[in-house]
Structures are given as structure tokens and as C-alpha cells.
Design an enzyme around this catalytic site. Structure first.
Site, short mmCIF file in Angstrom:
data_model
loop_
_atom_site.label_atom_id
_atom_site.label_comp_id
_atom_site.label_asym_id
_atom_site.label_seq_id
_atom_site.Cartn_x
_atom_site.Cartn_y
_atom_site.Cartn_z
N LYS A 1 65.18 11.65 -10.10
CA LYS A 1 64.16 11.94 -11.11
C LYS A 1 63.34 10.70 -11.44
O LYS A 1 62.13 10.79 -11.64
CB LYS A 1 64.82 12.48 -12.39
CG LYS A 1 65.28 13.91 -12.19
CD LYS A 1 65.47 14.64 -13.49
CE LYS A 1 65.87 16.08 -13.17
NZ LYS A 1 66.42 16.81 -14.27
N LYS B 1 67.05 22.38 -3.45
CA LYS B 1 67.88 23.19 -4.35
C LYS B 1 67.00 24.06 -5.26
O LYS B 1 65.97 23.59 -5.74
CB LYS B 1 68.71 22.23 -5.21
CG LYS B 1 69.72 22.88 -6.11
CD LYS B 1 70.27 21.88 -7.11
CE LYS B 1 69.22 21.50 -8.11
NZ LYS B 1 69.69 21.06 -9.41
N LYS C 1 65.37 24.97 -12.08
CA LYS C 1 64.61 25.52 -13.22
C LYS C 1 63.29 24.80 -13.39
O LYS C 1 62.34 25.36 -13.92
CB LYS C 1 65.41 25.32 -14.52
CG LYS C 1 66.67 26.12 -14.61
CD LYS C 1 67.16 26.09 -16.07
CE LYS C 1 68.65 26.14 -16.15
NZ LYS C 1 69.28 24.87 -16.50
P1 TYM Z 1 72.00 23.17 -15.50
O1 TYM Z 1 71.51 23.78 -16.77
O2 TYM Z 1 71.00 22.45 -14.66
O3 TYM Z 1 72.69 24.26 -14.60
C1 TYM Z 1 73.69 25.14 -15.09
C2 TYM Z 1 74.71 25.40 -14.01
O4 TYM Z 1 74.07 25.98 -12.86
C3 TYM Z 1 74.42 25.22 -11.69
N1 TYM Z 1 73.26 25.26 -10.76
C4 TYM Z 1 73.30 25.74 -9.51
N2 TYM Z 1 74.31 26.27 -8.79
C5 TYM Z 1 74.02 26.66 -7.52
N3 TYM Z 1 72.78 26.57 -6.97
C6 TYM Z 1 71.75 26.04 -7.67
N4 TYM Z 1 70.53 25.95 -7.11
C7 TYM Z 1 71.99 25.59 -9.00
N5 TYM Z 1 71.20 25.04 -9.95
C8 TYM Z 1 72.00 24.83 -11.02
C9 TYM Z 1 74.67 23.82 -12.20
O5 TYM Z 1 75.46 23.07 -11.29
C10 TYM Z 1 75.39 24.11 -13.50
O6 TYM Z 1 76.77 24.36 -13.26
N6 TYM Z 1 74.15 18.90 -17.08
C11 TYM Z 1 74.36 20.32 -16.84
C12 TYM Z 1 74.81 21.06 -18.08
C13 TYM Z 1 75.97 20.47 -18.82
C14 TYM Z 1 77.34 20.61 -18.48
C15 TYM Z 1 78.05 19.94 -19.52
C16 TYM Z 1 78.01 21.26 -17.43
C17 TYM Z 1 75.90 19.73 -19.96
N7 TYM Z 1 77.14 19.42 -20.38
C18 TYM Z 1 79.43 19.88 -19.51
C19 TYM Z 1 79.42 21.19 -17.44
C20 TYM Z 1 80.10 20.51 -18.45
C21 TYM Z 1 73.06 20.96 -16.37
O7 TYM Z 1 72.01 20.44 -16.61
O8 TYM Z 1 73.24 22.21 -15.81
#
Ligand code: TYM
Length: 338
Positions: A125, A205, A208
């Protein structure tokens, strides 16, 4: 004695604790669903579950305040509509429990800069855009989310694995300085679907933050939109419909088909033998539309009254706040604060 994933302690059965999080930045897509949310739901009866809507993570990118509030509600509605069961799982908003921000500061003060500088998501990023301190510190906040609840397992997609590993390192460092305090969490990454790729570019990937029409199928997309995005997905000029990781476009679509239907790879390949990409994509669109239909209709029912979702989130935070406060009090005491 340990039986499967259930721990027996002094005659009482204690389930392992699962914690995971998701950002309320809108555009929740089938990558989030297949890589994370679906697993949270299918395994929720086996575990004691906490799911966090991470609004403090979301503001590492500037958000419109009104839209952010509505996205928090939307995401909560989607999680419940997808099948999160309040009897088995707690859903809450990160900023409703101030212990998250407080523990982050304490963790910051024992995390070496080098550990954070190694985070690939930050490195990527920061090459593309002007980044703020919050974005750099995002993994420490994520570590706080995990460590505040004596978490055993963290089910996430592939992109978050490095952050969960960092949370382990931070927990171990704290324990070695101040004595046993934090449980050491384990990342849980699905074998299939941990990295769903963009439909417009299967080498990237599904994300969002990518806004091009055709990049991602969102959970609330209408059947027409799902059909047109699926038909427009990038594949290759070959004809054979086979699970071949060297052909990222068709492989990604086949994985999506596999995960929505639960059909084996051999059966899927047999089903489409001799057929063209257009036939396959037409079927795939139907499978996604049907797969998301129950979620979409429950979502409409659940969100008819906005205050209902708000009340579920207040209830979620109030149930788990004592767990976080207890850990934070222990941590402050060990560090010598207050
Ligand atoms: P976030 O909001 O980007 O994504 C939420 C979950 O979706 C998974 N994910 C994917 N899995 C498969 N293919 C994809 N293209 C894809 N895009 C996203 C992510 O791996 C995630 O599991 N930092 C984290 C949120 C977070 C978190 C935590 C997770 C904050 N605190 C504590 C676990 C434990 C995030 O931004 O996820």
C-alpha cells in the site's frame, strides 16, 4: 483429555475460542464470504465465537462519517443474514470496546519497528499511495483484537495470515518480558478459497478497495449484475474446463463454483467436459445467484428496522466487554500502569 477441538477441563466442556474481524468498508464480496465468513458460520457450533466489525481499522482510510455508520449496520446485517447465530457467536463493533485502542498502545511500545516494516500489505500500500501512521500500526490493533479475548483460533483468508503471525510474535514477546499473560493464537486458513482473485484480473486478489465494475461480485448484487460480471470474467484462449492453477482465470471461477456447490473437482470437470466457457459461466452465474439468494432475502428482513441491528450490536459488545476488560486490567498491572 482432548477430544477433537473440544477441551475437557475439570469435568466441564470448554470450547476453543475463535475470533475474527472484518472491515466495514462496504463492497463485501464473495472473496470475503468464501475465504472467511462462510467458515465462521459452518464451524460456529464447534467453537465459542467472537466476530469483530473493525471500524477503527476502517478509518485508516478517510471515511465519510454517515456512510461509515451505515456500512457498519450493513455489515452486521450481512453477517447475521449469512448465518451468524447469536446463540453461538458474539458480533460487536470494535470501537464500542475501548480496551482495543488502549491495548494497542501498550503493544506498540514493545513491538520493534522492523517487525511492522516487514508487513507485505503495508509495503504494497505504501508504494501505491500516501499512507498514514494508522495504516502502519494496523497490525498492532489487529493483535490487540485477538489477544484481548484469549483467542485460540483466528480464521482468515491468506492475506491476513502474516498479521496473525505478528500477533503471535507480539504475544510471545509480552509474555517473555512480563510473564505468561496472553494465549498464543493460531491462524486458520482454508485449504480452498483463501485467495479468491479479481474477475477482471485473476492475477490480483479480489479486494473491497478495487472499484472497477466487473472486479468483484458483492453479496448484495442483483441477479442481473451477478450474471453480467460472471459472463465478463477474464479467462484465457484455451477451451478445456479444468482445475489448473497455471490458468488463473478459469481456475478461480472453478474454485468459486466448487465452494458454492460443494461438488468435487472431478465431478465438476466431468460435468463441463466438451462444453465451452460461455456454458460454464452461465451455470456459474446461476450457482452464485442461488447461493446468495437466501442471504439476500434474510438481509432484507433483518434490516427493515435499523434499530434492531443496532440493538444486536449493543448486546454483542456488552456480553464480551468483561473479557476484554479483565485482560486489559491484568496487562496494565503487569506493565506497572495505574
Ligand atoms: P478484511 O476486512 O480485508 O477481510 C475480511 C476477511 O476476508 C478475507 N478476504 C479474502 N479471502 C479470500 N479471498 C479474498 N480475495 C479475500 N479478501 C479478503 C480476509 O483474509 C479476512 O479474513 N485486518 C482484517 C480484519 C481484522 C481481523 C482482526 C481479522 C481486524 N482485526 C482480528 C482477524 C482477527 C481485514 O482487514 O480483513
Amino acid at each position: 483429555m482432548q477430544t477433537g477441538i473440544v477441551l475437557e477441563t475439570k469435568g466441564a466442556t470448554m470450547k476453543k475460542r475463535v475470533l475474527s474481524g472484518i472491515q466495514p468498508t462496504g463492497n463485501i464480496h464473495i472473496g470475503n464470504y468464501l475465504g472467511a465468513i462462510k467458515h465462521w458460520i459452518t464451524s460456529q457450533a464447534e467453537f465459542d465465537n467472537i466476530f469483530c466489525i473493525v471500524d477503527l481499522h476502517a478509518i485508516t482510510v478517510t471515511q465519510n462519517p454517515k456512510i461509515l455508520k451505515s456500512k457498519i449496520r450493513e455489515l452486521a446485517g450481512l453477517l447475521f443474514a449469512a448465518g451468524i447465530d447469536r446463540k453461538l457467536s458474539h458480533v460487536f463493533v470494535q470501537s464500542h470496546i475501548s480496551a482495543h485502542a488502549e491495548l494497542t498502545w501498550i503493544l506498540n511500545c514493545l513491538t520493534p519497528m522492523g517487525w511492522m516494516q516487514r508487513m507485505t500489505q503495508f509495503k504494497e500500500k505504501s508504494q501505491k499511495e500516501q499512507v498514514n501512521v494508522g495504516l502502519f500500526d494496523y497490525p498492532a490493533l489487529m493483535a490487540a483484537d485477538i489477544l484481548l479475548y484469549e483467542t485460540d483460533l483466528v480464521p482468515v483468508g491468506e492475506d491476513q495470515k502474516q498479521h496473525v503471525e505478528l500477533a503471535r510474535d507480539i504475544a510471545q514477546r509480552f509474555n517473555s518480558i512480563y510473564g505468561e499473560t496472553f494465549k498464543i493464537p493460531e491462524p486458520v486458513i482454508p485449504e480452498t478459497g483463501a485467495r479468491i482473485m479479481g474477475l477482471d484480473d485473476p492475477t490480483k486478489k479480489m479486494s473491497k478497495s478495487e472499484t472497477q465494475q466487473g472486479h468483484a461480485i458483492h453479496l448484495l448484487d442483483s441477479p442481473d449484475v451477478i450474471r453480467s460480471k460472471t459472463m465478463g470474467a477474464v479467462t484465457d484462449s484455451l477451451r478445456e474446463i479444468r482445475f489448473d492453477e497455471n490458468r488463473p482465470g478459469i481456475y478461480n471461477l472453478l474454485v468459486i463454483y466448487e465452494l458454492f456447490t460443494g461438488i468435487s473437482r472431478a465431478e465438476i470437470e466431468a460435468r463441463f467436459e466438451g462444453k465451452g466457457y460461455a456454458d460454464f459461466k452461465k451455470d456459474l452465474a446461476d450457482v452464485i445467484i442461488e447461493g446468495l439468494k437466501p442471504l439476500q432475502s434474510r438481509y432484507r428482513d433483518l434490516t427493515a428496522d435499523e434499530s434492531y441491528i443496532d440493538s444486536l450490536l449493543v448486546e454483542g459488545a456488552s456480553k464480551i466487554r468483561p473479557i476484554a476488560e479483565k485482560i486489559l486490567t491484568t496487562v496494565k498491572d503487569k506493565v506497572g500502569l495505574g
